[in-house]
Each structure stands twice: as C-alpha cells, then as structure tokens.
Design a protein around this motif. Structure first.
Motif, PDB file in Angstrom:
ATOM      1  N   LEU A   1      20.032 -11.177  -8.915  1.00  0.00           N
ATOM      2  CA  LEU A   1      19.543 -10.347  -7.820  1.00  0.00           C
ATOM      3  C   LEU A   1      18.514  -9.334  -8.301  1.00  0.00           C
ATOM      4  O   LEU A   1      17.557  -9.019  -7.589  1.00  0.00           O
ATOM      5  N   GLY A   2      18.698  -8.810  -9.523  1.00  0.00           N
ATOM      6  CA  GLY A   2      17.681  -7.927 -10.079  1.00  0.00           C
ATOM      7  C   GLY A   2      16.362  -8.656 -10.265  1.00  0.00           C
ATOM      8  O   GLY A   2      15.280  -8.141  -9.927  1.00  0.00           O
ATOM      9  N   LEU A   3      16.421  -9.868 -10.803  1.00  0.00           N
ATOM     10  CA  LEU A   3      15.211 -10.670 -11.003  1.00  0.00           C
ATOM     11  C   LEU A   3      14.538 -10.976  -9.672  1.00  0.00           C
ATOM     12  O   LEU A   3      13.318 -10.818  -9.520  1.00  0.00           O
ATOM     13  N   VAL A   4      15.323 -11.411  -8.687  1.00  0.00           N
ATOM     14  CA  VAL A   4      14.768 -11.774  -7.380  1.00  0.00           C
ATOM     15  C   VAL A   4      14.168 -10.556  -6.686  1.00  0.00           C
ATOM     16  O   VAL A   4      13.064 -10.615  -6.132  1.00  0.00           O
ATOM     17  N   SER A   5      14.878  -9.440  -6.722  1.00  0.00           N
ATOM     18  CA  SER A   5      14.407  -8.231  -6.048  1.00  0.00           C
ATOM     19  C   SER A   5      13.078  -7.756  -6.622  1.00  0.00           C
ATOM     20  O   SER A   5      12.127  -7.470  -5.876  1.00  0.00           O
ATOM     21  N   GLN A   6      12.976  -7.699  -7.944  1.00  0.00           N
ATOM     22  CA  GLN A   6      11.742  -7.214  -8.545  1.00  0.00           C
ATOM     23  C   GLN A   6      10.625  -8.242  -8.436  1.00  0.00           C
ATOM     24  O   GLN A   6       9.465  -7.877  -8.213  1.00  0.00           O
ATOM     25  N   GLY A   7      10.940  -9.522  -8.594  1.00  0.00           N
ATOM     26  CA  GLY A   7       9.912 -10.550  -8.475  1.00  0.00           C
ATOM     27  C   GLY A   7       9.271 -10.552  -7.099  1.00  0.00           C
ATOM     28  O   GLY A   7       8.034 -10.616  -6.974  1.00  0.00           O
ATOM     29  N   THR A   8      10.082 -10.470  -6.041  1.00  0.00           N
ATOM     30  CA  THR A   8       9.525 -10.457  -4.694  1.00  0.00           C
ATOM     31  C   THR A   8       8.764  -9.164  -4.409  1.00  0.00           C
ATOM     32  O   THR A   8       7.761  -9.169  -3.688  1.00  0.00           O
ATOM     33  N   LYS A   9       9.208  -8.053  -4.986  1.00  0.00           N
ATOM     34  CA  LYS A   9       8.488  -6.795  -4.776  1.00  0.00           C
ATOM     35  C   LYS A   9       7.115  -6.816  -5.438  1.00  0.00           C
ATOM     36  O   LYS A   9       6.129  -6.338  -4.869  1.00  0.00           O
ATOM     37  N   ILE A  10       7.020  -7.372  -6.631  1.00  0.00           N
ATOM     38  CA  ILE A  10       5.723  -7.449  -7.310  1.00  0.00           C
ATOM     39  C   ILE A  10       4.751  -8.287  -6.489  1.00  0.00           C
ATOM     40  O   ILE A  10       3.573  -7.944  -6.326  1.00  0.00           O
ATOM     41  N   VAL A  11       5.240  -9.408  -5.953  1.00  0.00           N
ATOM     42  CA  VAL A  11       4.392 -10.251  -5.118  1.00  0.00           C
ATOM     43  C   VAL A  11       3.936  -9.484  -3.879  1.00  0.00           C
ATOM     44  O   VAL A  11       2.758  -9.519  -3.508  1.00  0.00           O
ATOM     45  N   THR A  12       4.854  -8.787  -3.235  1.00  0.00           N
ATOM     46  CA  THR A  12       4.500  -8.041  -2.031  1.00  0.00           C
ATOM     47  C   THR A  12       3.470  -6.968  -2.333  1.00  0.00           C
ATOM     48  O   THR A  12       2.504  -6.785  -1.577  1.00  0.00           O
ATOM     49  N   ASP A  13       3.639  -6.242  -3.430  1.00  0.00           N
ATOM     50  CA  ASP A  13       2.639  -5.244  -3.829  1.00  0.00           C
ATOM     51  C   ASP A  13       1.263  -5.882  -3.950  1.00  0.00           C
ATOM     52  O   ASP A  13       0.262  -5.343  -3.460  1.00  0.00           O
ATOM     53  N   THR A  14       1.207  -7.051  -4.587  1.00  0.00           N
ATOM     54  CA  THR A  14      -0.069  -7.723  -4.818  1.00  0.00           C
ATOM     55  C   THR A  14      -0.694  -8.197  -3.511  1.00  0.00           C
ATOM     56  O   THR A  14      -1.902  -8.033  -3.286  1.00  0.00           O
ATOM     57  N   VAL A  15       0.117  -8.787  -2.624  1.00  0.00           N
ATOM     58  CA  VAL A  15      -0.401  -9.257  -1.339  1.00  0.00           C
ATOM     59  C   VAL A  15      -0.950  -8.102  -0.515  1.00  0.00           C
ATOM     60  O   VAL A  15      -2.045  -8.188   0.072  1.00  0.00           O
ATOM     61  N   LEU A  16      -0.222  -6.990  -0.467  1.00  0.00           N
ATOM     62  CA  LEU A  16      -0.698  -5.841   0.289  1.00  0.00           C
ATOM     63  C   LEU A  16      -1.976  -5.263  -0.312  1.00  0.00           C
ATOM     64  O   LEU A  16      -2.927  -4.926   0.403  1.00  0.00           O
ATOM     65  N   GLN A  17      -2.016  -5.135  -1.632  1.00  0.00           N
ATOM     66  CA  GLN A  17      -3.196  -4.573  -2.269  1.00  0.00           C
ATOM     67  C   GLN A  17      -4.432  -5.423  -2.025  1.00  0.00           C
ATOM     68  O   GLN A  17      -5.550  -4.901  -1.905  1.00  0.00           O
ATOM     69  N   SER A  18      -4.259  -6.750  -1.934  1.00  0.00           N
ATOM     70  CA  SER A  18      -5.404  -7.635  -1.754  1.00  0.00           C
ATOM     71  C   SER A  18      -5.764  -7.847  -0.290  1.00  0.00           C
ATOM     72  O   SER A  18      -6.872  -8.292   0.009  1.00  0.00           O
ATOM     73  N   SER A  19      -4.855  -7.528   0.634  1.00  0.00           N
ATOM     74  CA  SER A  19      -5.080  -7.818   2.049  1.00  0.00           C
ATOM     75  C   SER A  19      -5.438  -6.586   2.876  1.00  0.00           C
ATOM     76  O   SER A  19      -6.049  -6.721   3.938  1.00  0.00           O
ATOM     77  N   ILE A  20      -5.056  -5.403   2.410  1.00  0.00           N
ATOM     78  CA  ILE A  20      -5.230  -4.179   3.189  1.00  0.00           C
ATOM     79  C   ILE A  20      -6.516  -3.483   2.753  1.00  0.00           C
ATOM     80  O   ILE A  20      -6.788  -3.346   1.555  1.00  0.00           O
ATOM     81  N   ASP A  21      -7.309  -3.046   3.732  1.00  0.00           N
ATOM     82  CA  ASP A  21      -8.533  -2.308   3.417  1.00  0.00           C
ATOM     83  C   ASP A  21      -8.186  -1.021   2.682  1.00  0.00           C
ATOM     84  O   ASP A  21      -7.171  -0.376   2.967  1.00  0.00           O
ATOM     85  N   ASP A  22      -9.067  -0.630   1.771  1.00  0.00           N
ATOM     86  CA  ASP A  22      -8.791   0.533   0.930  1.00  0.00           C
ATOM     87  C   ASP A  22      -8.566   1.799   1.751  1.00  0.00           C
ATOM     88  O   ASP A  22      -7.737   2.633   1.396  1.00  0.00           O
ATOM     89  N   ALA A  23      -9.265   1.922   2.875  1.00  0.00           N
ATOM     90  CA  ALA A  23      -9.148   3.129   3.695  1.00  0.00           C
ATOM     91  C   ALA A  23      -7.762   3.267   4.318  1.00  0.00           C
ATOM     92  O   ALA A  23      -7.359   4.365   4.717  1.00  0.00           O
ATOM     93  N   PHE A  24      -7.009   2.156   4.413  1.00  0.00           N
ATOM     94  CA  PHE A  24      -5.692   2.185   5.026  1.00  0.00           C
ATOM     95  C   PHE A  24      -4.569   2.001   4.005  1.00  0.00           C
ATOM     96  O   PHE A  24      -3.400   2.021   4.369  1.00  0.00           O
ATOM     97  N   ARG A  25      -4.910   1.793   2.749  1.00  0.00           N
ATOM     98  CA  ARG A  25      -3.908   1.376   1.779  1.00  0.00           C
ATOM     99  C   ARG A  25      -2.817   2.425   1.581  1.00  0.00           C
ATOM    100  O   ARG A  25      -1.633   2.104   1.492  1.00  0.00           O
ATOM    101  N   GLY A  26      -3.205   3.680   1.498  1.00  0.00           N
ATOM    102  CA  GLY A  26      -2.206   4.730   1.287  1.00  0.00           C
ATOM    103  C   GLY A  26      -1.214   4.810   2.431  1.00  0.00           C
ATOM    104  O   GLY A  26       0.001   4.934   2.226  1.00  0.00           O
ATOM    105  N   ARG A  27      -1.714   4.711   3.665  1.00  0.00           N
ATOM    106  CA  ARG A  27      -0.825   4.788   4.820  1.00  0.00           C
ATOM    107  C   ARG A  27       0.098   3.571   4.894  1.00  0.00           C
ATOM    108  O   ARG A  27       1.278   3.697   5.216  1.00  0.00           O
TER     109      ARG A  27
END
Length: 440
Positions: A340-366
């Motif tokens: 569960l530790g592996l799954v939780s962190q693995g999916t979080k890293i992917v989500t961070d990457t998807v959001l960083q690449s998909s969200i415009d910089d002006a909205f990223r902080g929000r």
C-alpha cells in the motif's frame, strides 16, 4: 547538484531556517504519535474506529481547509514572528494537551487543544515555505525546495519514532500517554527560540509592501480557488487522474484505520506496548514502500507510460489486498502495508506529473491547493466510513473486498485515460510519445 547543496548549506539564513523546520517537524512527529498513542492504545480508553476518525479529522482537516488562506495572513505579518509566536503557541497548547491527558479530562477538551495545535501548524509550515526565497538565490531555489520538505518529512518520521521509544521507557500509564506530548511541547519551544537567531525582517514581507484589505484578500483567494476548479474541470485527463488518486487515498485511509484496530485488538492480547510496536513496524514498512515507489516510478512510467503505471499500481493493490488482508494475520498484514505504501506513492507521483504537464502555469498553484485539500479530505472520509462499518477488532472482510473493488475500478479508469491520451496524440501528431504533455 552536489555543489549547489554545498552552497546552500553555507548560507547562514538557509541553515537557520532549516533548523527551525527540522525542530518544528520533529515536534510534529512527536505530537502526532502521542495523539495516536492516547486515542488508540491507552488501556483506559475503549478505543473505537470513531475515535480514530475524530483524531484524523483533528490532524488533517485544519491543514486542508486553512491551507489556501494561510498566505493571506502571511503577507501581512513578519514571517519570523509567525515562526516564533506560532511555535511558542504550539508548545503551550501541546503542554496543556499533555496535562489534560494526565488529568483524564473529557475527550472534547483534549481534541480542542489538539485542533489548535494543528491549525497553528498550517501557518507555520506555510511561513517556512514562503520564507525560503528570502534566504536562497533564484538559481538554487529548486534545490532548496527539494531538500527542505524532504528533510522535514524525515524529521517528522524521526520524531514519531522517538515518541514510541519514549513511551516505552516512561513510568506510569498516565505518564506514558503524556510523554510524547510533553516532549513535543519542549521541542516546539526550541523551534521558536531557534527563530530568534534570524533578524526580524529577514524573512519578509518587505517593509511597506502594499497589501489589499483582509476581507478583499480572503474573497480573492476563494474566487481564485473556484477559478482553479473550473480550469481543472476543463481538462478531463487531469481531473480524472486527480479523482482516481482521491479514490486510492480513500482506500489507503480505510485500510490504515483497519490496521490501527488490528494492531490494538487483534494482533496482540491488548497490551499497549505490543500494539504500539506493531504499529511502528507497520508504519516503517509502509515507509519503505514509499521509498521503493520513488525509485521505481520514474523508470516504470517511462517504460509503460505514466497512466499505465498508475493502472498497474492500482491493479497490484486490487489483487494483493484481499490475498494478504482477508486472513487478518500479522505477517501478511505487514506485507500489505508495504504494498500500500508503494501503490500510494507511485500513484501520487504520477498524479503530480499529470497535473504539472496539463495545468497552465497561471493556475498551477490554485489547482495544487485544491489537490492538497482533496488528498486529505479523502483520507478523513475513509476514516469516517471505517468508523461506520468496522467491528471493534478491525476484522471486516466486507471492507477489504470493497476496497479491492475500488482499486480495480481505479485501475480500469487509469488504463482508459492512457488509451484515450494515446488515441488523441496519434490523431493529432503521429510519432509523439504517448506521455508527452498535452492539454486535453
């Protein structure tokens, strides 16, 4: 990278700010472990999953709900003073919490003090982050942002481990329950005194900097969060991935409460020391899973695609959670904690990457503020569900099977997101990597 790290450690302002962070988060670990020991493992308390859910709400909801608004006050107050007075206030309230434990007062008083400690903690953590650009030049800010939170997390983990050790060597039962809380109070005070090593104006904000009226700033923050939510909703790949992560976080939270109840009532004869030792071991094993995920995810995501790796992680949990969990035995349970530790962190890293690449910089902080809120609220919601369905000993086959089904559904969702992303990119730009950042 190594040279940048050496330069950072030569900067006196950075070292002093890091000292405050390490002391502060070490005390956080002590306090949270003390809270867990009192709520879950005290023999005098007939602990229920509802008690655990209440404790998680106290620890996580202030952090989640106050986080986006913390900056409004931090732009009006001297951040050095926030670190000083915030740490001293937490120290005082942690001391009061320790005294309440010794006195055996009603639970609502204990939770009120714990709530105040964690609410102030949100402002202190935000002040630490907001202060970093004042003590580090722009060229090394990325390195500082990578080093500081990681070091703080390690300090908090060390603090939690220290709390378990201190509770073992404490004398009377009441003293054992209060030991970690009292130690946390002392270290919070040390963190506040460490802030005095910095000049009052070092951390900003600049003298005379224009600031809007408080009401206007709070309203602007709320409107900004709403705009971030609309921006996220217009990007299906990002919003669905974030939703999938919330489901995996919900699953992790439900199983975490199950683990607490098993460690307290099923895996031992009810002894506090044995239960805390097993819980500490489970947390350490789960932490090892987090570390392994950090090592595996970059290579696995590059080979399979980020969303396919997300799907693989969720599928792994869907298969192994019932295999390892339905027997409710210690060794399989510890293996499940690692998975569960592996799954939780693995999916979080992917989500961070998807959001960083998909969200415009002006909205990223929000958007990341919304992400932080959803991440913690999902965990608390899971604890609330567990409070409704878990029996006293934590053995619920229905909950384990339901969680496995949620993981399976999440795996299917992530796989379809991957397939949809590949299809769109093939249609618009043949030859592009399936994981090249796109805006849906």
């Amino acid at each position: 990278m190594t040279s940048d790290l050496r330069v950072l450690l030569r900067l006196s302002g950075f070292r002093r700010l890091m000292g405050v962070r390490l002391l502060s988060q070490f005390a956080d670990g002590l306090f949270q472990a003390g809270l867990a020991a009192y709520v879950v493992f005290s023999p005098e308390e007939q602990t229920s999953s509802a008690d655990i859910a209440a404790a998680m709400a106290v620890l996580l909801l202030p952090y989640s709900l106050l986080g986006p608004f913390a900056g409004v006050l931090l732009d009006r107050l001297r951040r050095r003073q926030v670190l000083l007075h915030g740490s001293l206030l937490r120290g005082g309230m942690a001391g009061v919490t320790s005294a309440l434990v010794l006195a055996g007062t009603p639970h609502w008083m204990f939770y009120l003090c714990a709530l105040l400690v964690t609410a102030v903690n949100r402002f202190v953590l935000a002040a630490l982050s907001a202060s970093l650009p004042r003590v580090v030049d722009a060229d090394r800010l990325l390195m500082a942002n990578a080093l500081s939170p990681t070091a703080g997390t390690l300090a908090a983990t060390t603090g939690a481990g220290t709390a378990f050790v201190a509770q073992f060597v404490a004398g009377s039962q009441g003293g054992r329950d209060a030991t970690a809380l009292l130690l946390a109070a002392l270290v919070y005070v040390l963190a506040g005194l460490a802030a005095l090593s910095m000049n009052r104006s070092l951390l900003g904000p600049p003298e005379g900097a224009p600031t809007p009226r408080l009401g206007t700033a709070l309203a602007d923050t709320a409107r900004g969060l709403a705009a971030g939510l609309r921006h996220l909703g217009a990007r299906p790949r990002a919003s669905w991935t974030l939703g999938a992560l919330a489901v995996t976080r919900f699953c992790y939270g439900a199983l975490f409460v199950t683990l607490l109840m098993l460690a307290r009532f099923s895996w031992t004869d009810g002894g506090e020391e044995d239960g805390m030792a097993l819980l500490g071991l489970a947390v350490a094993v789960s932490g090892a899973g987090f570390f392994v995920a950090a090592l595996l995810t970059p290579a696995a995501a590059a080979r399979l695609g980020a969303l396919r790796w997300f799907s693989a992680c969720a599928l792994l949990a869907a298969v192994l959670v019932p295999v390892l969990g339905l027997g409710f035995r210690v060794v399989p349970g510890l293996i499940a904690a690692f998975v569960l530790g592996l799954v939780s962190q693995g999916t979080k890293i992917v989500t961070d990457t998807v959001l960083q690449s998909s969200i415009d910089d002006a909205f990223r902080g929000r958007v990341f503020s919304l992400y932080d809120m959803l991440f913690n609220i999902a965990f608390v919601a899971a604890a609330g569900l567990a409070a409704l369905v878990l029996p006293h000993d934590g053995r619920s086959a229905a909950l384990v099977i339901a969680v496995a089904a949620l993981y399976a559904a999440t795996a299917v969702t992530a796989h379809r997101l991957h397939a949809g992303a590949v299809s769109r990119e093939t249609e618009t730009a043949p030859g592009l990597s399936p994981e090249r950042p796109t805006t849906p």
